[in-house]
Design a protein around this motif. Sequence first.
Motif, PDB file in Angstrom:
ATOM      1  N   ARG A 194     -90.310  31.621 -80.111  1.00  0.00           N
ATOM      2  CA  ARG A 194     -92.112  31.739 -80.988  1.00  0.00           C
ATOM      3  C   ARG A 194     -92.774  33.202 -80.203  1.00  0.00           C
ATOM      4  N   LYS A 195     -92.904  33.134 -78.931  1.00  0.00           N
ATOM      5  CA  LYS A 195     -93.638  34.288 -78.157  1.00  0.00           C
ATOM      6  C   LYS A 195     -93.059  35.385 -78.534  1.00  0.00           C
ATOM      7  N   ALA A 196     -91.896  35.546 -78.903  1.00  0.00           N
ATOM      8  CA  ALA A 196     -91.101  37.183 -78.949  1.00  0.00           C
ATOM      9  C   ALA A 196     -91.200  37.637 -80.284  1.00  0.00           C
ATOM     10  N   LEU A 197     -91.683  36.737 -81.655  1.00  0.00           N
ATOM     11  CA  LEU A 197     -91.851  36.704 -82.412  1.00  0.00           C
ATOM     12  C   LEU A 197     -93.276  37.031 -82.700  1.00  0.00           C
ATOM     13  N   ALA A 198     -94.397  35.796 -82.076  1.00  0.00           N
ATOM     14  CA  ALA A 198     -95.581  36.537 -82.314  1.00  0.00           C
ATOM     15  C   ALA A 198     -95.641  38.023 -81.798  1.00  0.00           C
ATOM     16  N   GLU A 199     -95.240  38.671 -80.831  1.00  0.00           N
ATOM     17  CA  GLU A 199     -95.433  39.873 -80.199  1.00  0.00           C
ATOM     18  C   GLU A 199     -95.476  40.754 -81.202  1.00  0.00           C
ATOM     19  N   LYS A 200     -94.155  40.351 -81.494  1.00  0.00           N
ATOM     20  CA  LYS A 200     -94.225  42.000 -82.563  1.00  0.00           C
ATOM     21  C   LYS A 200     -94.599  41.171 -83.946  1.00  0.00           C
ATOM     22  N   SER A 220     -80.972  31.873 -89.302  1.00  0.00           N
ATOM     23  CA  SER A 220     -80.152  31.416 -88.275  1.00  0.00           C
ATOM     24  C   SER A 220     -80.447  30.495 -86.492  1.00  0.00           C
ATOM     25  N   VAL A 221     -79.648  30.045 -86.300  1.00  0.00           N
ATOM     26  CA  VAL A 221     -80.027  28.838 -85.414  1.00  0.00           C
ATOM     27  C   VAL A 221     -79.651  29.756 -83.556  1.00  0.00           C
ATOM     28  N   GLY A 222     -80.103  29.161 -82.843  1.00  0.00           N
ATOM     29  CA  GLY A 222     -79.900  30.050 -81.702  1.00  0.00           C
ATOM     30  C   GLY A 222     -81.042  31.330 -81.038  1.00  0.00           C
ATOM     31  N   TRP A 223     -80.765  31.624 -80.384  1.00  0.00           N
ATOM     32  CA  TRP A 223     -81.829  32.471 -79.142  1.00  0.00           C
ATOM     33  C   TRP A 223     -80.872  33.468 -78.939  1.00  0.00           C
ATOM     34  N   THR A 224     -79.824  34.273 -78.991  1.00  0.00           N
ATOM     35  CA  THR A 224     -78.630  34.914 -78.655  1.00  0.00           C
ATOM     36  C   THR A 224     -78.644  36.203 -78.685  1.00  0.00           C
ATOM     37  N   PRO A 225     -78.749  36.736 -77.960  1.00  0.00           N
ATOM     38  CA  PRO A 225     -79.099  38.919 -78.425  1.00  0.00           C
ATOM     39  C   PRO A 225     -79.147  39.167 -79.552  1.00  0.00           C
ATOM     40  N   ALA A 226     -77.966  38.946 -79.761  1.00  0.00           N
ATOM     41  CA  ALA A 226     -77.567  39.502 -81.506  1.00  0.00           C
ATOM     42  C   ALA A 226     -79.080  39.126 -82.573  1.00  0.00           C
ATOM     43  N   ILE A 227     -78.696  37.288 -81.808  1.00  0.00           N
ATOM     44  CA  ILE A 227     -79.900  36.972 -83.129  1.00  0.00           C
ATOM     45  C   ILE A 227     -81.613  37.552 -82.358  1.00  0.00           C
ATOM     46  N   GLN A 228     -81.891  37.813 -81.547  1.00  0.00           N
ATOM     47  CA  GLN A 228     -82.965  38.578 -80.958  1.00  0.00           C
ATOM     48  C   GLN A 228     -83.136  39.759 -81.722  1.00  0.00           C
ATOM     49  N   GLN A 229     -82.169  40.825 -81.442  1.00  0.00           N
ATOM     50  CA  GLN A 229     -82.167  41.743 -82.701  1.00  0.00           C
ATOM     51  C   GLN A 229     -82.034  41.677 -83.776  1.00  0.00           C
ATOM     52  N   ALA A 230     -81.342  40.653 -84.277  1.00  0.00           N
ATOM     53  CA  ALA A 230     -81.239  40.918 -86.112  1.00  0.00           C
ATOM     54  C   ALA A 230     -82.680  40.794 -86.644  1.00  0.00           C
ATOM     55  N   ILE A 231     -83.657  40.560 -85.549  1.00  0.00           N
ATOM     56  CA  ILE A 231     -85.017  39.449 -86.378  1.00  0.00           C
ATOM     57  C   ILE A 231     -85.761  40.580 -85.631  1.00  0.00           C
ATOM     58  N   LEU A 232     -86.011  41.018 -84.428  1.00  0.00           N
ATOM     59  CA  LEU A 232     -86.758  41.588 -83.460  1.00  0.00           C
ATOM     60  C   LEU A 232     -86.453  43.085 -83.964  1.00  0.00           C
ATOM     61  N   GLY A 233     -85.386  43.541 -83.733  1.00  0.00           N
ATOM     62  CA  GLY A 233     -85.211  44.652 -84.213  1.00  0.00           C
ATOM     63  C   GLY A 233     -84.731  45.611 -83.104  1.00  0.00           C
TER      64      GLY A 233
END
Length: 108
Positions: free
Chosen positions: A16-22, A95-108
Amino acid sequence: MLMIGLKTCDTCRKARKALAEKGNDVDYLDVRDDGLPENLIAEILGAVGDKAVNRASTTWRGLSDGDRNRPLAALLADHPTLLKRPAIRTDEGWSVGWTPAIQQAILG
């Protein structure tokens, strides 16, 4: 963007914090407080299938074999904390989970 999780979950807080920061506008649904609506269960299961269920959770370990063999939609409706967290819906899908791949896909 919709994020489903638990407010007490460290991984959900980090996501949630990472998404808000982006700069993402995140609607948040806490499964313990708000439950998990059937339409969202169907969407998530349609998108990610059985990966939606967290089989490492204490809730899963506490289920009987009979309960574990129930349909996933019914199981998530009765035990929403079984949802692998966080579950995030973006314009691209779920997506489910917060893996590095999911983070990359969502956060760029």
